[in-house]
Design a protein around this motif. Structure first.
Motif, mmCIF file in Angstrom:
data_model
loop_
_atom_site.group_PDB
_atom_site.id
_atom_site.type_symbol
_atom_site.label_atom_id
_atom_site.label_comp_id
_atom_site.label_asym_id
_atom_site.label_seq_id
_atom_site.Cartn_x
_atom_site.Cartn_y
_atom_site.Cartn_z
ATOM 1 N N CYS A 191 11.604 -9.833 -37.277
ATOM 2 C CA CYS A 191 12.352 -8.585 -37.111
ATOM 3 C C CYS A 191 13.820 -8.863 -36.807
ATOM 4 O O CYS A 191 14.720 -8.227 -37.379
ATOM 5 N N ARG A 192 14.069 -9.826 -35.949
ATOM 6 C CA ARG A 192 15.455 -10.180 -35.624
ATOM 7 C C ARG A 192 16.169 -10.776 -36.831
ATOM 8 O O ARG A 192 17.349 -10.479 -37.084
ATOM 9 N N ALA A 193 15.462 -11.617 -37.572
ATOM 10 C CA ALA A 193 16.071 -12.221 -38.754
ATOM 11 C C ALA A 193 16.409 -11.152 -39.796
ATOM 12 O O ALA A 193 17.470 -11.210 -40.436
ATOM 13 N N LEU A 194 15.523 -10.165 -39.960
ATOM 14 C CA LEU A 194 15.786 -9.087 -40.906
ATOM 15 C C LEU A 194 16.981 -8.254 -40.461
ATOM 16 O O LEU A 194 17.831 -7.878 -41.291
ATOM 17 N N GLY A 252 22.516 -6.782 -41.341
ATOM 18 C CA GLY A 252 23.654 -6.337 -40.540
ATOM 19 C C GLY A 252 23.357 -5.102 -39.722
ATOM 20 O O GLY A 252 24.241 -4.264 -39.505
ATOM 21 N N ILE A 253 22.116 -4.958 -39.275
ATOM 22 C CA ILE A 253 21.715 -3.785 -38.490
ATOM 23 C C ILE A 253 22.073 -4.023 -37.026
ATOM 24 O O ILE A 253 21.546 -4.937 -36.391
ATOM 25 N N GLY A 254 22.968 -3.207 -36.498
ATOM 26 C CA GLY A 254 23.380 -3.348 -35.106
ATOM 27 C C GLY A 254 23.080 -2.141 -34.256
ATOM 28 O O GLY A 254 23.137 -2.216 -33.020
ATOM 29 N N ALA A 255 22.768 -1.015 -34.882
ATOM 30 C CA ALA A 255 22.497 0.213 -34.133
ATOM 31 C C ALA A 255 21.183 0.083 -33.372
ATOM 32 O O ALA A 255 20.149 -0.284 -33.942
ATOM 33 N N ALA A 256 21.226 0.377 -32.085
ATOM 34 C CA ALA A 256 20.040 0.231 -31.232
ATOM 35 C C ALA A 256 18.874 1.109 -31.690
ATOM 36 O O ALA A 256 17.731 0.635 -31.709
ATOM 37 N N VAL A 314 17.993 2.043 -34.650
ATOM 38 C CA VAL A 314 17.384 1.460 -35.842
ATOM 39 C C VAL A 314 16.593 0.204 -35.469
ATOM 40 O O VAL A 314 15.479 -0.028 -35.971
ATOM 41 N N GLN A 315 17.141 -0.616 -34.567
ATOM 42 C CA GLN A 315 16.432 -1.809 -34.129
ATOM 43 C C GLN A 315 15.148 -1.439 -33.383
ATOM 44 O O GLN A 315 14.126 -2.121 -33.521
ATOM 45 N N LEU A 316 15.193 -0.373 -32.604
ATOM 46 C CA LEU A 316 13.990 0.091 -31.909
ATOM 47 C C LEU A 316 12.915 0.533 -32.902
ATOM 48 O O LEU A 316 11.724 0.250 -32.718
ATOM 49 N N GLN A 317 13.343 1.221 -33.966
ATOM 50 C CA GLN A 317 12.390 1.669 -34.976
ATOM 51 C C GLN A 317 11.776 0.472 -35.702
ATOM 52 O O GLN A 317 10.564 0.448 -35.986
ATOM 53 N N LEU A 318 12.594 -0.541 -35.993
ATOM 54 C CA LEU A 318 12.081 -1.753 -36.633
ATOM 55 C C LEU A 318 11.091 -2.471 -35.717
ATOM 56 O O LEU A 318 10.055 -2.968 -36.174
ATOM 57 N N PHE A 319 11.405 -2.510 -34.419
ATOM 58 C CA PHE A 319 10.505 -3.162 -33.465
ATOM 59 C C PHE A 319 9.160 -2.429 -33.410
ATOM 60 O O PHE A 319 8.102 -3.062 -33.393
ATOM 61 N N SER A 320 9.208 -1.106 -33.397
ATOM 62 C CA SER A 320 7.972 -0.335 -33.342
ATOM 63 C C SER A 320 7.129 -0.550 -34.593
ATOM 64 O O SER A 320 5.891 -0.620 -34.524
ATOM 65 N N THR A 321 7.797 -0.673 -35.735
ATOM 66 C CA THR A 321 7.077 -0.816 -36.998
ATOM 67 C C THR A 321 6.551 -2.225 -37.207
ATOM 68 O O THR A 321 5.395 -2.414 -37.613
ATOM 69 N N MET A 322 7.394 -3.225 -36.907
ATOM 70 C CA MET A 322 7.062 -4.606 -37.257
ATOM 71 C C MET A 322 6.399 -5.384 -36.126
ATOM 72 O O MET A 322 5.604 -6.286 -36.392
ATOM 73 N N VAL A 323 6.722 -5.051 -34.881
ATOM 74 C CA VAL A 323 6.268 -5.864 -33.746
ATOM 75 C C VAL A 323 5.206 -5.143 -32.924
ATOM 76 O O VAL A 323 4.126 -5.678 -32.665
ATOM 77 N N ASP A 324 5.505 -3.909 -32.520
ATOM 78 C CA ASP A 324 4.566 -3.191 -31.654
ATOM 79 C C ASP A 324 3.235 -2.927 -32.349
ATOM 80 O O ASP A 324 2.177 -2.924 -31.715
ATOM 81 N N SER A 325 3.281 -2.706 -33.656
ATOM 82 C CA SER A 325 2.035 -2.494 -34.399
ATOM 83 C C SER A 325 1.153 -3.739 -34.365
ATOM 84 O O SER A 325 -0.078 -3.642 -34.362
ATOM 85 N N VAL A 326 1.779 -4.919 -34.328
ATOM 86 C CA VAL A 326 1.028 -6.180 -34.231
ATOM 87 C C VAL A 326 0.576 -6.413 -32.791
ATOM 88 O O VAL A 326 -0.572 -6.798 -32.534
ATOM 89 N N LEU A 327 1.470 -6.161 -31.847
ATOM 90 C CA LEU A 327 1.174 -6.407 -30.436
ATOM 91 C C LEU A 327 0.036 -5.524 -29.931
ATOM 92 O O LEU A 327 -0.829 -5.977 -29.174
ATOM 93 N N SER A 328 0.018 -4.262 -30.332
ATOM 94 C CA SER A 328 -0.960 -3.302 -29.817
ATOM 95 C C SER A 328 -2.158 -3.118 -30.737
ATOM 96 O O SER A 328 -2.952 -2.199 -30.527
ATOM 97 N N TYR A 329 -2.298 -3.978 -31.734
ATOM 98 C CA TYR A 329 -3.413 -3.837 -32.671
ATOM 99 C C TYR A 329 -4.745 -4.001 -31.927
ATOM 100 O O TYR A 329 -4.967 -5.000 -31.251
ATOM 101 N N GLY A 330 -5.600 -2.993 -32.016
ATOM 102 C CA GLY A 330 -6.896 -3.046 -31.355
ATOM 103 C C GLY A 330 -6.841 -2.838 -29.857
ATOM 104 O O GLY A 330 -7.844 -3.040 -29.160
ATOM 105 N N ALA A 331 -5.676 -2.409 -29.326
ATOM 106 C CA ALA A 331 -5.537 -2.251 -27.869
ATOM 107 C C ALA A 331 -6.430 -1.156 -27.314
ATOM 108 O O ALA A 331 -6.757 -1.175 -26.122
#
Length: 231
Positions: free
Chosen positions: A113-116, A121-125, A127-144
């Protein structure tokens, strides 16, 4: 005055002088004569690890004696296995085995997510939060909704945090995004980002699963499983 009395008085005077002039030497001498005050943290950790291994060995041996089979074929006995991305282990609870595995997968997703973000050139917070929710949180909370309830109960009964690596990863990302210290209170970080606590989102996922199970047909596998686990 007897010799014993003189010696006691002399000894007491010398001891008092030592305390006044060299307290560190007297303290070390006294500490060396005292018995240990209990097991060290290393010994406690070693004992806990040994207990986990014993429980795992007992579970494996019990399964071997049961000789489980499915469709006429014998089932292999293993100390741990992964099913639908969730790790199950014979020597610890579901959360203790599943949560670290999800954190490892989410950490790799966070680096992507950070590399993307850097590549685009995404610097807006927001947008980064939305990317984190889509790419990271979905993996972290899978099956929670299955493995996260023990941690959610701990957070609800304590200070609002599970204290697990999943919370550390989530809050650490938010703090870096805001540019605040790692010691900034959880509630402040979450409020600033407009996010609910991780454990509360897990509870909401579990509630949705429960509602789907109750709305399912009477003979469905989901309803039978949830009903059996709640009995």
């Amino acid at each position: 005055m007897s010799l014993a009395g003189a010696g006691g008085a002399a000894g007491g005077g010398a001891f008092t002088k030592d305390i006044a002039t060299q307290p560190h030497r007297v303290g070390l001498g006294l500490a060396s004569t005292l018995p240990p005050q209990g097991p060290t943290p290393e010994a406690m950790a070693g004992k806990q690890l040994l207990n986990w291994r014993k429980r795992g060995l007992v579970a494996v041996r019990t399964a071997e004696r049961a000789r489980l089979s499915f469709g006429g074929a014998s089932l292999a006995v293993v100390p741990s296995f992964k099913y639908l991305g969730i790790t199950f282990h014979s020597s610890c609870c579901l959360a203790g085995a599943a949560a670290p595995a999800r954190v490892a997968a989410a950490r790799a997703a966070m680096h992507s997510c950070r590399a993307l973000s850097a590549a685009l050139g995404i610097g807006a917070a927001p947008v980064q939060l939305q990317l984190f929710s889509t790419m990271v949180d979905s993996v972290l909370s899978y099956g929670a909704e299955v493995w996260g309830m023990q941690l959610a109960a701990k957070a609800a009964a304590g200070h609002g945090s599970t204290g697990c690596a999943a919370d550390t990863l989530h809050l650490g990302y938010l703090r870096r995004l805001l540019g605040v210290r790692q010691g900034t209170p959880h509630a402040v970080v979450l409020a600033e980002c407009g996010k609910r606590p991780l454990w509360l989102r897990w509870v909401m996922r579990a509630a949705r699963l429960w509602n789907r199970a109750l709305a399912a047909e009477q003979g469905s596998l989901l309803r039978q499983t949830v009903t059996a686990s709640a009995a």
